[in-house]
Each structure stands twice: as C-alpha cells, then as structure tokens.
Design a protein around this motif. Structure first.
Motif, PDB file in Angstrom:
ATOM      1  N   ASP A 118       0.825  -1.202   0.000  1.00  0.00           N
ATOM      2  CA  ASP A 118       0.000   0.000   0.000  1.00  0.00           C
ATOM      3  C   ASP A 118       0.863   1.257   0.000  1.00  0.00           C
ATOM      4  O   ASP A 118       1.964   1.262   0.570  1.00  0.00           O
ATOM      5  N   ASP A 119       0.354   2.303  -0.602  1.00  0.00           N
ATOM      6  CA  ASP A 119       0.844   3.688  -0.461  1.00  0.00           C
ATOM      7  C   ASP A 119       1.843   4.143  -1.513  1.00  0.00           C
ATOM      8  O   ASP A 119       2.073   5.338  -1.633  1.00  0.00           O
ATOM      9  N   HIS A 253      -6.010   3.537  -4.605  1.00  0.00           N
ATOM     10  CA  HIS A 253      -5.940   3.755  -3.150  1.00  0.00           C
ATOM     11  C   HIS A 253      -6.400   5.188  -2.875  1.00  0.00           C
ATOM     12  O   HIS A 253      -5.821   5.863  -2.045  1.00  0.00           O
ATOM     13  N   HIS A 257      -5.290   9.741  -0.578  1.00  0.00           N
ATOM     14  CA  HIS A 257      -5.169   8.869   0.592  1.00  0.00           C
ATOM     15  C   HIS A 257      -6.181   9.301   1.649  1.00  0.00           C
ATOM     16  O   HIS A 257      -5.877   9.419   2.845  1.00  0.00           O
TER      17      HIS A 257
END
Ligand SMILES: [Zn+2]
Length: 385
Positions: A118-119, A253, A257
């Motif tokens: 993730d990220d 995603h 965020h």
C-alpha cells in the motif's frame, strides 16, 4: 498498526516470549491443527492476501523516523517470501480473486498467497521490486494517485513527524498552540504518544481537517512536508510504469489517501472515481483492484468502488477469506519487519504462526473490523451517483 517496535527491556521480553511461544506451538503441532481448521473455514485451500507498506534498506534507522509497523527491510521481505514460496503458491491478486470465486476447490489444493503493497513508497520500487523480480513473485501495489510525481507526503507521515518533533521540544499536543478549531481537534485525539495521537486523528477527522492539522503543526514547528526524510517519498509515474512493466500490477488507493468513511458521499465518490481515471489514463488500461485507506469502508463506499469499475477491494481485516465471499471486502494480513522477528533474529516459527493465524485462533490477537456506518447522507449520494 498493532505493535510498536522499540528497544525497551519490556518489549524485548515480550518479543522473546512470543517467539518462544511460537516455537513451542509450532513444534507441538498446533500450527498444523490450526491450518487444518482454517482450511475448513476457507472451504478448501486457503487464500491469504498479505499487505506490506514501505520497503527499506535499514529498518532500525528508518524506524527511528517513521512508523515501524509500516516498514520492512528488503532482506526480511526476501526471507518471508522465500519461506512462503516453499509451502504455498504465490499468486497474483487477480488469481486470488478467481480462486475465491470458485465454489468447489480441490481439497488437496495448496494454500495460495497474494502479495500487496500500500501507499506507493519510492522504496517499494527501489528496494522491493528487485526482491520480487529475483524471486519471480507477482504483486499488486495500491497507490494514492494524487501524490505520484510530487514531493508531497502522506498524512500519516506528516502527522507522525510533527507530533514527534513536538514531543522532542518538550511540548504536549495540548501545548501545540494551533488555531482554536484545529487545536480542539488535536486535544480530542491526544493520546499517550505521537503514534496513538496520529492514529486517532486519522480515524476521526475528515480529510481536509486532517490536512489542516498537519499543515498547522508544520507551520508552528517550522517544518515542511517536502523536507521530511527521503524514505517517506512517494514514487513517480515512471517508477509506477516500470513496476507494471516488471509484472507488478497497480491498484487504486484514492487520489488523496483519504479515509473514505470520514467523507461526504460526493467527495468519497470523487476520490474513488478519480483514482480509477488517473490510473487508466497514466497506465493505458483499467485498474482492477482497490485498497481502502486506513482499511475503513462502508456499504455506500463499497458500492461506489464497484460502480467506478474496480473488480475487487481489499481491507486490513485479519480474518480468513472464504470462497464466495464479498470481493469488495477481501481480508488481508498486515506484515512488517517484526512479524517474523524472534529474540535472535528472523524466526521461521514465528513467521509460520503469524501466517497460519495461530495467535488469532488462540485469542492472542484480535482482528479489527474496518466496517463503518454510512455517512448520514449516503442515500443522497447514491441517488446523485
Ligand atoms: Zn494507505
């Protein structure tokens, strides 16, 4: 973000005790019993989806500056993946979804494991990709599209850096001296340490307010997000395309965020659809998978993810994936450096117990649900959509 890494004698003792317990449980055959039970729960071969965040070269150094539970060294990642590959099939997330759609799996099938990150940290490209390529492991990376190719940092990294700096200067969150509404939000979320305060802010505040608190803290402390430690940098689109060229799929995603459960429906929809559009335009094909920031989702949010065109979405709920389950609520297990760290370094027994879910099964770990109620005007959002 359940565990903290530090060097206090208490933590080392806990770590030693857990590794010893893992060794005892695994040698006593508990691992096999738990696996058999979990395979029954899963309706055949298990489908495990793992979640990592940032890959680093030096865990100990980076853990001083960032949230340790988001970090894994390339070396430990390699050991975890090698151990996984010996006993299980490492599959793409798309194949994991296909396996979960199959109603009648072969009983003898090996467990399948899909790897996700993730990220979109730069380190995933620089240090993670070589490991994935060397071991020929398929993976999916979920990126917040609004950060790619910018010097901006994610809210959790900004907040943690400024809250730690506040403490370093001997100030509590209550003494931050922000403008009244932001200070009040900070006061409500203040915890015993910077990590807890940061986690509470993210769980409670709508995205704009969260960014406003981060910006106000930075202004108060003379900090700038662009100057945070280089390891918190997000990759650019050339790196994203290089990942795809190497067989690593990119997934959504959100754009910012943003924690979707904390947003009005129209904003949540814009974040979800914007991420789909950005990825499709930049990569030249439709993205397939989505990860909910902070793991939070609501019935309306899950509907929006499907309506945007995503085929499946992952949570951070550490429970068994069942065949025929909701593809918009896929379960994941979060792993980091210390998930496999015993008293004397890498512990295969601890890794096995964590993967098999032994600690959860015997009540030492409780899964946290990401399900949240719909925002009050969710129905309106559906009509508008
Ligand atoms: Zn995230």
């Amino acid at each position: 973000m359940a565990e903290r890494a530090d060097d206090s004698p208490r933590w080392i003792l806990q770590r030693t005790a857990k590794a010893a317990l893992a060794g005892a449980l695994c040698s006593a055959g508990a691992r096999w019993a738990v696996n058999a039970w979990r395979r029954r729960l899963a309706g055949g071969g298990r489908v495990i989806i793992l979640s990592y965040h940032r890959v680093t070269l030096d865990f100990r150094a980076d853990a001083q500056q960032s949230l340790p539970s988001l970090l894994i060294s390339a070396q430990t990642l390699k050991r975890q993946l090698e151990q996984l590959a010996r006993e299980r099939d490492l599959v793409s997330l798309g194949d994991a979804c296909r396996l979960l759609r199959e109603r009648a799996p072969r009983r003898a099938a090996r467990d399948a494991v899909a790897i996700t990150f993730d990220d979109g940290y730069q380190g995933c490209h620089d240090f993670g990709l070589p490991v994935l390529e060397a071991l020929r492991v398929p993976a999916t990376m979920f990126v917040p599209t609004g950060y790619l190719g910018t010097a901006r940092r994610l809210p959790h990294d900004r907040l943690l850096a400024s809250l730690r700096e506040l403490r370093r200067r001997g100030l509590t969150p209550g003494q931050a001296g922000l403008a009244p509404p932001l200070q009040a939000a900070l006061d409500r979320c203040a915890g015993p340490g910077p990590t807890t305060t940061m986690e509470r802010l993210i769980a409670a505040l709508p995205h704009d307010a969260l960014e406003a608190v981060a910006a106000a803290l930075e202004a108060r402390l003379g900090m700038a997000e662009e100057e945070l430690e280089p390891g918190t940098r997000i990759m650019g689109w050339p790196e994203a395309r290089a990942l795809e060229a190497a067989g690593v799929e990119l997934g959504g995603h959100t754009v910012s965020h943003a924690v979707l459960a904390n947003l009005p429906p129209a904003r949540a929809r814009a974040e979800i659809e914007g991420s789909f559009r950005d990825l499709a335009e930049r990569l030249g094909h439709r993205p397939r998978h989505f990860a909910y920031p902070n793991g939070y989702h609501t019935p309306a949010v899950r509907r929006m993810v499907a309506e945007a065109g995503y085929e499946a979405a992952v949570t951070t709920e550490d429970v068994e994936n069942r065949r025929g389950g909701d593809p918009l609520r896929l379960k994941r297990k979060v792993l980091w450096e210390n998930s496999t760290l015993g008293a004397a370094g890498y512990s295969e027994a601890l890794a096995s117990c964590n993967l098999e879910g032994v600690f959860g099964t015997i009540g030492l770990q409780r899964p946290v649900s990401g399900e949240r109620p719909d925002a009050p005007d969710a129905a309106e959002g559906r009509v508008a959509g």
